[in-house]
Design a protein around this motif. Structure first.
Motif, PDB file in Angstrom:
ATOM      1  N   LEU A 362       0.866  -1.180   0.000  1.00 27.48           N
ATOM      2  CA  LEU A 362       0.000   0.000   0.000  1.00 27.48           C
ATOM      3  C   LEU A 362       0.900   1.226   0.000  1.00 27.48           C
ATOM      4  O   LEU A 362       2.002   1.204   0.539  1.00 27.48           O
ATOM      5  CB  LEU A 362      -0.895  -0.025   1.248  1.00 27.48           C
ATOM      6  CG  LEU A 362      -1.866   1.122   1.460  1.00 27.48           C
ATOM      7  CD1 LEU A 362      -3.189   0.579   2.017  1.00 27.48           C
ATOM      8  CD2 LEU A 362      -1.309   2.146   2.431  1.00 27.48           C
ATOM      9  N   ARG A 363       0.418   2.281  -0.639  1.00 33.17           N
ATOM     10  CA  ARG A 363       1.217   3.486  -0.745  1.00 33.17           C
ATOM     11  C   ARG A 363       0.411   4.686  -0.274  1.00 33.17           C
ATOM     12  O   ARG A 363      -0.808   4.716  -0.455  1.00 33.17           O
ATOM     13  CB  ARG A 363       1.612   3.670  -2.213  1.00 33.17           C
ATOM     14  CG  ARG A 363       2.594   4.773  -2.483  1.00 33.17           C
ATOM     15  CD  ARG A 363       2.930   4.788  -3.970  1.00 33.17           C
ATOM     16  NE  ARG A 363       4.131   4.013  -4.241  1.00 33.17           N
ATOM     17  CZ  ARG A 363       5.283   4.575  -4.622  1.00 33.17           C
ATOM     18  NH1 ARG A 363       5.397   5.866  -4.784  1.00 33.17           N
ATOM     19  NH2 ARG A 363       6.345   3.823  -4.861  1.00 33.17           N
ATOM     20  N   SER A 424       2.909  10.562  -8.205  1.00 34.00           N
ATOM     21  CA  SER A 424       1.603   9.992  -8.513  1.00 34.00           C
ATOM     22  C   SER A 424       0.785  10.932  -9.395  1.00 34.00           C
ATOM     23  O   SER A 424       0.663  12.129  -9.110  1.00 34.00           O
ATOM     24  CB  SER A 424       0.866   9.715  -7.208  1.00 34.00           C
ATOM     25  OG  SER A 424      -0.476   9.410  -7.474  1.00 34.00           O
ATOM     26  N   SER A 426      -2.274  11.028  -9.533  1.00 33.01           N
ATOM     27  CA  SER A 426      -3.431  11.519  -8.784  1.00 33.01           C
ATOM     28  C   SER A 426      -3.102  12.810  -8.038  1.00 33.01           C
ATOM     29  O   SER A 426      -4.000  13.547  -7.653  1.00 33.01           O
ATOM     30  CB  SER A 426      -3.920  10.453  -7.802  1.00 33.01           C
ATOM     31  OG  SER A 426      -2.956  10.230  -6.798  1.00 33.01           O
ATOM     32  N   SER A 447       5.974  10.245  -0.942  1.00 25.99           N
ATOM     33  CA  SER A 447       5.160   9.031  -0.808  1.00 25.99           C
ATOM     34  C   SER A 447       5.908   8.027   0.054  1.00 25.99           C
ATOM     35  O   SER A 447       7.133   8.043   0.114  1.00 25.99           O
ATOM     36  CB  SER A 447       4.924   8.392  -2.184  1.00 25.99           C
ATOM     37  OG  SER A 447       4.002   9.147  -2.909  1.00 25.99           O
ATOM     38  N   SER A 449       5.796   3.768   0.726  1.00 25.81           N
ATOM     39  CA  SER A 449       5.129   2.501   0.453  1.00 25.81           C
ATOM     40  C   SER A 449       5.388   1.549   1.610  1.00 25.81           C
ATOM     41  O   SER A 449       6.469   1.544   2.199  1.00 25.81           O
ATOM     42  CB  SER A 449       5.595   1.906  -0.874  1.00 25.81           C
ATOM     43  OG  SER A 449       6.947   1.555  -0.807  1.00 25.81           O
ATOM     44  N   THR A 512      -2.902   6.332  -1.366  1.00 24.30           N
ATOM     45  CA  THR A 512      -3.048   6.579  -2.809  1.00 24.30           C
ATOM     46  C   THR A 512      -3.133   5.295  -3.626  1.00 24.30           C
ATOM     47  O   THR A 512      -3.424   5.333  -4.805  1.00 24.30           O
ATOM     48  CB  THR A 512      -1.870   7.421  -3.340  1.00 24.30           C
ATOM     49  OG1 THR A 512      -0.649   6.795  -2.954  1.00 24.30           O
ATOM     50  CG2 THR A 512      -1.911   8.836  -2.798  1.00 24.30           C
ATOM     51  N   SER A 513      -2.835   4.143  -3.016  1.00 22.25           N
ATOM     52  CA  SER A 513      -3.006   2.895  -3.771  1.00 22.25           C
ATOM     53  C   SER A 513      -3.616   1.848  -2.854  1.00 22.25           C
ATOM     54  O   SER A 513      -3.370   1.862  -1.649  1.00 22.25           O
ATOM     55  CB  SER A 513      -1.667   2.386  -4.300  1.00 22.25           C
ATOM     56  OG  SER A 513      -0.941   1.747  -3.277  1.00 22.25           O
ATOM     57  N   ASN A 514      -4.420   0.975  -3.413  1.00 26.75           N
ATOM     58  CA  ASN A 514      -5.082  -0.094  -2.651  1.00 26.75           C
ATOM     59  C   ASN A 514      -5.919   0.433  -1.489  1.00 26.75           C
ATOM     60  O   ASN A 514      -6.033  -0.214  -0.457  1.00 26.75           O
ATOM     61  CB  ASN A 514      -4.059  -1.117  -2.146  1.00 26.75           C
ATOM     62  CG  ASN A 514      -3.558  -1.990  -3.281  1.00 26.75           C
ATOM     63  OD1 ASN A 514      -4.158  -2.032  -4.344  1.00 26.75           O
ATOM     64  ND2 ASN A 514      -2.466  -2.681  -3.065  1.00 26.75           N
ATOM     65  N   ARG A 515      -6.501   1.606  -1.684  1.00 29.76           N
ATOM     66  CA  ARG A 515      -7.359   2.179  -0.644  1.00 29.76           C
ATOM     67  C   ARG A 515      -8.653   1.349  -0.544  1.00 29.76           C
ATOM     68  O   ARG A 515      -9.256   0.995  -1.553  1.00 29.76           O
ATOM     69  CB  ARG A 515      -7.697   3.619  -1.039  1.00 29.76           C
ATOM     70  CG  ARG A 515      -8.462   4.403   0.004  1.00 29.76           C
ATOM     71  CD  ARG A 515      -9.342   5.465  -0.611  1.00 29.76           C
ATOM     72  NE  ARG A 515      -8.607   6.348  -1.502  1.00 29.76           N
ATOM     73  CZ  ARG A 515      -8.206   7.573  -1.175  1.00 29.76           C
ATOM     74  NH1 ARG A 515      -8.459   8.039  -0.006  1.00 29.76           N
ATOM     75  NH2 ARG A 515      -7.553   8.316  -2.042  1.00 29.76           N
ATOM     76  N   LYS A 517      -9.244  -1.687   0.013  1.00 28.92           N
ATOM     77  CA  LYS A 517      -9.293  -2.995  -0.646  1.00 28.92           C
ATOM     78  C   LYS A 517      -9.241  -4.094   0.420  1.00 28.92           C
ATOM     79  O   LYS A 517      -8.783  -3.869   1.536  1.00 28.92           O
ATOM     80  CB  LYS A 517      -8.091  -3.162  -1.583  1.00 28.92           C
ATOM     81  CG  LYS A 517      -8.058  -2.168  -2.724  1.00 28.92           C
ATOM     82  CD  LYS A 517      -8.981  -2.590  -3.835  1.00 28.92           C
ATOM     83  CE  LYS A 517      -8.812  -1.669  -5.033  1.00 28.92           C
ATOM     84  NZ  LYS A 517      -9.789  -1.920  -6.071  1.00 28.92           N
ATOM     85  N   VAL A 522      -6.274  -7.901  -3.347  1.00 25.34           N
ATOM     86  CA  VAL A 522      -4.974  -7.357  -3.786  1.00 25.34           C
ATOM     87  C   VAL A 522      -3.756  -8.118  -3.276  1.00 25.34           C
ATOM     88  O   VAL A 522      -2.626  -7.665  -3.443  1.00 25.34           O
ATOM     89  CB  VAL A 522      -4.844  -5.851  -3.416  1.00 25.34           C
ATOM     90  CG1 VAL A 522      -5.872  -5.035  -4.179  1.00 25.34           C
ATOM     91  CG2 VAL A 522      -4.994  -5.612  -1.916  1.00 25.34           C
TER      92      VAL A 522
END
Lengths: 599, 239
Positions: A362-363, A424, A426, A447, A449, A512-515, A517, A522
Motif C-alpha cells: 500500500l502506498r 503519482s 493523482s 510518498s 510505500s 493513494t493505492s489499494n485504498r 481494498k 490485492v
C-alpha cells in the motif's frame, strides 16, 4: 570465475552440489574449507559481478529507461540474467486456468542464482517459528528448535556481514553482541513513520540486511568461524579483505562489484574456489540424481547446455540446493525400480506443502514530506527500517482472524527517479509545463510505500508435481503447479492493509493505492514474492517427512536437500538466512560423517 | 485526397499472395496521398514494428545505450515535430532546467514506441494515433499543424485532454493518449542528470558514510535521528 567443462571433471568427488545460490554456496564454502572435494552444477552461465554489475549506470543509459520487459522482468539493471517468471526453453505449467490459482515461479539461470538480486533482508526465525503447530495447532513443527540453529545464524551473520540492532522484541531474536554491523541511519520518511506508527502501536526499528556498513573484521572473525583450522582462516580472511564497505550508492538488486553486500558469487564461492577443492560446471542443467544398486546416491546426470549432451558427475554424497521447485523437479525425475515415485519419495511428500510469503503493498502520500530540501537518501540500497510482527499477545488471545505474523517493510521514495512519471498522477492531475516540473519537485519523495511480508500456513492445495505431458527443450518433464491461499492469508493481508492505512493517516497522509481494498482482492499472486519454500520438508519420522533434522533424506542416507525445500513453515522472516544457517549445519554433519568414513 | 480514398489491397489477399504490381500500385497511390496531405502521412506509420527482437535475456548491463541501439526507430519528420512540440510543452525550459527536447526526450519516446515488447506496443498504438488526433484537431481548430501553433493555442487544445476524469466523452481517448505520453516523456526527462537536478535527486554518488537527512530536514519534520551509531561524515552533497 574459474569453471570447468564436464570433460574436465574428476573421476569422483566427495560431494556433488546442485545449485550455486544461498544453500549451494554455503555448502560449498563449509565443505571445501574442511578439505572435502566438491563439484557444483549451475544451470546458468558463469557470471562475474566484478565486471558485469551496473554500479552507477543511470536509467537514461538503459534501453526504455530501464523499464521492466519480458526479457528483464525486474528492469534492465536488475542483476538477473536469463531468468525471471519465464525462462527460455524451460516452461512450467499450471493445474488450471483460474487466475487466483496460478503460481508464478521465479528462476534464475546464472552463477549465484537468486542471491545476485535478492533484497538482502536477513532475519532469524524466532523460537516460535520452529514450533508453530505447538502454538496454534496449524501446520507442522520443525524437528529443530531455535537454540539448535542459533550458533549457525551467528556464524552466517559473521561471515556474510549483516547490519541491524538489538531490540529485545518477542520472537525477533537478537544476535549476540558484536555480531551485527551498525545499522544505517534512518531516512526522512522512515523516521517520520517510526515516530507516528508508535501512536497506532506499530514498533519500527532498524531492519537486518546483508550489507557491510563497515568492513568485516578479517583479523578476528575467521578464527571464530574456523577454530583449529589456520588454513581456512587465512582463506576466509583474504576473502573478507577483498570486500569493501558500502559506499551508499547503487541499489543492491543490481548486485555489487565492490562486494559490499552478500551474494554467493562474492562471498561464498571465492573462498570455496580458493581452497582448490571446488570445481564448478556452469550451463549444467540437472536432470536427475543417480543411484547405485544399493540405493545410494552416486552423483548427478545433467545436460551440458553448451553442447546439448547428457553428462554425469560422480560423488560419494549429493546435495540438492536448486530452489524448491527445481529440487522437486530433479527428485521426482530421478525414478528407478527402487524409487518408482521419485528419489527419496517413499513418503509421497516430495512436492507437497509449497509455501510463499503473503505479500501485499500500500502506498500513501505524506504532505509533511513535500518540498523537502534536496538530500541524498540512496543509503544502503534497500530498507533501513521495518516493523517486526508485534501482535503475538492479541493473536494468542484469539483477537485476530488469522494465525501467524507479518512484518512491515518501509519503502521511502526519494530514490533515483526516471522510467515513468516520478510522482503519482493523482497528485499532479493534469499538470503540464512549468507547473508540472514544480509539482514533480514538490511531491518527489513525499510518498511512502508499506509492504506486508507474512507467514503462509502450508496447505494441501499448494504443491508441485511433474506435468505428465510437457517437457523442456531437453526432454525433461517439467513442474506443474497447484496453488491456493487460505482465509488465514487473505485475512492477514486485509489486516495489513488496515494497519498501513492507519500508519499513513497517523503520519497525516492519505492512501493513494489499494485504498479500501480487501486482502483477497490485492494479495500478490502465489510465487510473486519469490519466497517459495517447502516440497521436501523435514520431520521426525520417515512417514511424515522427506528429510530429517540434518536435511538428510530418510530414504537415501547420502542425499541432502539444502535450499528452501526442507522448510516446514515459512515464517515472516524471509528464507535466505535460514537456508544458509541450515546448509552450514548440514555441512558440518557431512564433514563429521566423512571423518567417520560414512560417506 | 484522403488516404481513405486510396484503394488498399484486398485484405484477404494480403494473407495469401499479392502481386508485386498490386503492391507497387497501392504504394504509389498512398505516397501520392501523403504528399498531398501531411496529416495522412502520420497514419501510415501506425503499423506494427517490423523487428520482434528485443535486447534478449542476457544483454550487457554495464553498457551505455542510445535510442536506436536495439531496434529501429519509428518517427518520420512530421511525427517527430509534433512529439517535440508536445514534449516541450509538457517539460519546457525554465528555472528548474532545460526543455525536454534538449534532453533527447523525443528520442526516448521514439525508442519506447518502437520497442517490440507488448506493453510498449500497446503504447505505440496509443501514441501514434494520439499524435494523429492532435494534428487533425489542430487543423480543425486553428488551420495549422500542432508544431506551428502558438503556446496559448497549444494549451487551449491540451487543456481539453490533460486530465481524463475532466475530459469530455469525445476527448476521453485523446486524454488517455496524453497521460501515456506525459508518463513516458517525464520518465525520460527525470532519467537524466539535469532531470535529477530539476526534481531534487542528489544521489548516485559514492559517499564515505551515510548521515541520513540533514538537520534542516529533521527539524522541518519534527523528528530526531534515532540511529546514533557511527561518526558524521563531511561528504554530503546538498543543494
Amino acid at each position: 570465475m574459474p569453471t570447468i567443462k564436464p570433460s574436465q571433471a574428476a573421476q569422483e568427488y566427495d560431494v556433488a552440489i546442485i545449485g550455486s545460490g544461498a544453500g549451494g554456496g554455503q555448502m560449498a564454502y563449509t565443505l571445501t574449507l574442511a578439505g572435502l572435494k566438491c563439484v557444483m552444477l549451475e544451470s546458468g552461465r558463469d557470471y562475474d559481478p566484478g565486471t558485469e554489475t551496473p554500479m552507477f549506470q543511470r536509467k537514461d543509459q538503459a534501453p526504455l529507461m530501464g523499464a521492466p520487459t519480458p526479457d528483464k522482468h525486474l528492469g534492465f539493471h536488475d542483476s538477473t540474467i536469463d531468468g525471471g517468471w519465464e525462462v527460455p526453453n524451460e516452461p512450467y505449467t499450471q493445474s488450471n486456468d483460474k487466475e487466483e490459482e496460478q503460481f508464478w515461479w521465479w528462476r534464475s539461470r546464472m552463477m549465484g542464482g537468486r542471491t545476485n538480486h535478492w533484497g538482502r533482508i536477513s532475519l532469524r526465525n524466532g523460537p516460535y517459528d520452529f514450533k508453530p503447530r505447538s502454538r496454534d495447532g496449524l501446520g507442522l513443527d520443525w524437528p529443530l528448535d531455535y537454540e539448535t540453529v542459533e550458533p549457525y545464524y551467528t556464524n552466517v551473520e559473521r561471515l556474510i556481514g549483516v547490519y541491524g540492532s538489538i531490540e529485545g522484541l518477542e520472537n525477533t531474536p537478537d544476535s549476540p553482541p558484536g555480531v551485527l554491523l551498525p545499522p544505517p541511519r534512518g531516512r526522512a520518511a522512515e523516521l517520520l513513520a517510526q515516530k507516528h506508527a508508535k501512536k497506532v502501536g506499530v514498533p519500527i526499528v532498524p531492519i537486518h540486511r546483508a550489507v557491510l556498513t563497515k568492513p568485516l573484521d578479517a583479523e578476528t572473525i575467521p578464527a571464530k568461524l574456523h577454530p583449529n583450522n589456520k588454513w581456512a582462516q587465512k582463506i576466509v580472511a583474504d576473502s573478507m579483505r577483498a570486500r569493501a564497505a558500502c559506499f551508499w550508492a547503487t541499489p543492491c538488486g543490481r548486485g555489487c562489484n565492490i562486494r559490499a553486500n552478500y551474494q554467493s558469487t562474492t562471498v561464498h564461492l571465492p573462498p570455496a574456489l580458493a581452497t582448490g577443492n571446488l570445481d564448478i560446471i556452469p550451463d549444467a542443467h540437472a536432470r536427475e540424481v543417480t543411484i547405485d544398486r544399493n540405493g545410494k546416491a552416486t552423483g548427478a546426470l545433467f545436460i551440458d547446455k553448451t553442447t546439448g549432451r547428457e553428462e554425469r558427475v560422480k560423488a560419494k554424497a549429493v546435495v540438492v540446493a536448486a530452489s524448491s521447485g527445481e529440487t522437486v523437479r530433479i527428485l521426482l525425475n530421478s525414478k528407478s525400480k527402487r524409487f518408482p515415485q521419485g528419489l527419496a519419495n517413499r513418503s509421497g511428500l516430495i512436492g507437497k506443502y509449497i509455501m510463499d510469503t503473503v505479500g501485499v503493498d500500500l502506498r500513501g502520500h505524506i504532505p509533511a514530506l513535500e518540498n523537502l530540501p534536496a538530500h541524498n537518501e540512496d543509503g544502503a540500497g534497500g530498507s533501513h527500517f521495518y516493523a517486526p510482527w508485534w501482535l503475538y499477545r492479541e493473536q494468542q488471545a484469539g483477537k485476530l482472524d488469522f494465525a501467524r505474523g507479518y512484518h512491515v517493510e518501509l519503502g521511502a521514495t526519494r530514490r533515483m527517479p526516471g522510467g515513468s512519471l516520478p510522482v503519482s498522477a493523482s497528485l499532479v492531475r493534469g499538470a503540464y509545463g512549468s507547473q508540472l516540473k514544480k509539482e514533480a519537485r514538490r511531491y518527489y519523495g513525499a510518498s511512502l510505500s508499506l509492504a506486508c511480508r507474512g507467514e503462509m500456513i502450508p496447505n494441501e492445495n499448494s504443491y508441485a508435481e511433474l506435468d505428465p505431458n510437457v517437457k523442456d527443450k531437453w526432454g525433461i518433464p517439467v513442474i506443474r503447479w497447484h496453488w491456493r491461499w487460505s482465509d488465514h492469508e487473505f485475512n492477514m493481508a486485509t489486516h495489513a492493509l488496515k494497519t498501513f492505512t492507519s500508519i499513513i493517516e497517523a503520519m497525516g497522509g492519505t492512501v493513494t493505492s489499494n485504498r479500501n481494498k480487501t486482502g483477497r482482492e490485492v494479495i500478490r499472486p502465489g510465487g510473486k514474492t519469490k519466497h517459495e519454500v517447502g516440497g521436501a520438508m523435514m520431520g521426525n519420522a520417515p512417514s511424515n517427512s522427506v528429510c530429517n533434522k540434518w536435511n538428510q533424506t530418510w530414504d537415501v542416507k547420502n542425499l541432502f536437500v539444502n535450499d528452501g525445500s526442507s522448510f516446514v513453515s515459512n515464517a515472516d522472516k524471509n528464507p535466505t538466512l535460514t537456508i544458509m544457517a541450515l546448509a552450514w549445519r548440514t555441512g558440518d554433519y557431512i564433514i563429521e560423517q566423512a571423518k567417520k568414513g560414512n560417506l | 485526397m484522403s488516404i481513405k480514398n486510396v484503394q488498399a489491397p484486398d485484405s484477404a489477399k494480403l494473407g495469401s499472395r499479392l502481386s508485386r504490381r498490386e503492391v507497387l500500385k497501392w504504394f504509389a497511390a498512398a505516397t501520392a496521398a501523403m504528399q498531398l496531405d501531411p496529416i495522412e502521412n502520420l497514419s501510415l506509420a501506425a503499423t506494427p514494428v517490423t523487428s520482434d527482437k528485443g535486447y534478449g535475456t542476457d544483454p550487457d548491463l554495464t553498457g551505455h545505450y542510445e535510442p536506436g541501439d536495439f531496434w529501429p526507430l519509428t518517427f518520420n519528420a512530421a511525427q517527430r515535430q509534433i512529439v517535440t512540440a508536445l514534449a516541450d510543452l509538457i517539460l519546457p525550459a525554465d528555472q528548474l532546467g532545460p526543455s525536454a527536447s534538449e534532453l533527447q526526450v523525443p528520442d526516448f519516446i521514439d525508442e519506447w514506441v518502437s520497442a517490440p515488447y507488448p506493453s510498449q506496443q500497446a503504447d505505440r498504438e496509443k501514441i501514434l494515433s494520439g499524435i494523429e488526433w492532435l494534428e487533425k484537431e489542430s487543423h480543425t481548430r486553428f488551420r495549422k499543424g500542432f508544431a506551428t501553433l502558438k503556446e496559448t493555442q497549444m494549451s487551449a487544445l491540451i487543456d481539453d485532454i490533460c486530465w481524463p476524469p475532466d475530459a469530455k466523452p469525445a476527448h476521453k481517448k485523446a486524454a488517455g493518449f496524453f497521460q501515456s505520453f506525459r508518463n513516458i516523456a517525464a520518465g525520460a526527462y527525470y532519467s537524466t542528470e539535469p532531470g535529477w537536478k530539476a526534481i531534487g535527486y542528489v544521489g548516485n554518488v559514492s559517499l564515505l558514510g551515510f548521515n541520513g537527512p540533514p538537520p534542516e530536514v529533521l527539524k522541518k519534520l519534527g523528528v530526531e535521528q534515532t540511529v546514533k551509531s557511527g561518526p558524521v561524515f563531511k561528504n554530503e552533497i546538498f543543494e
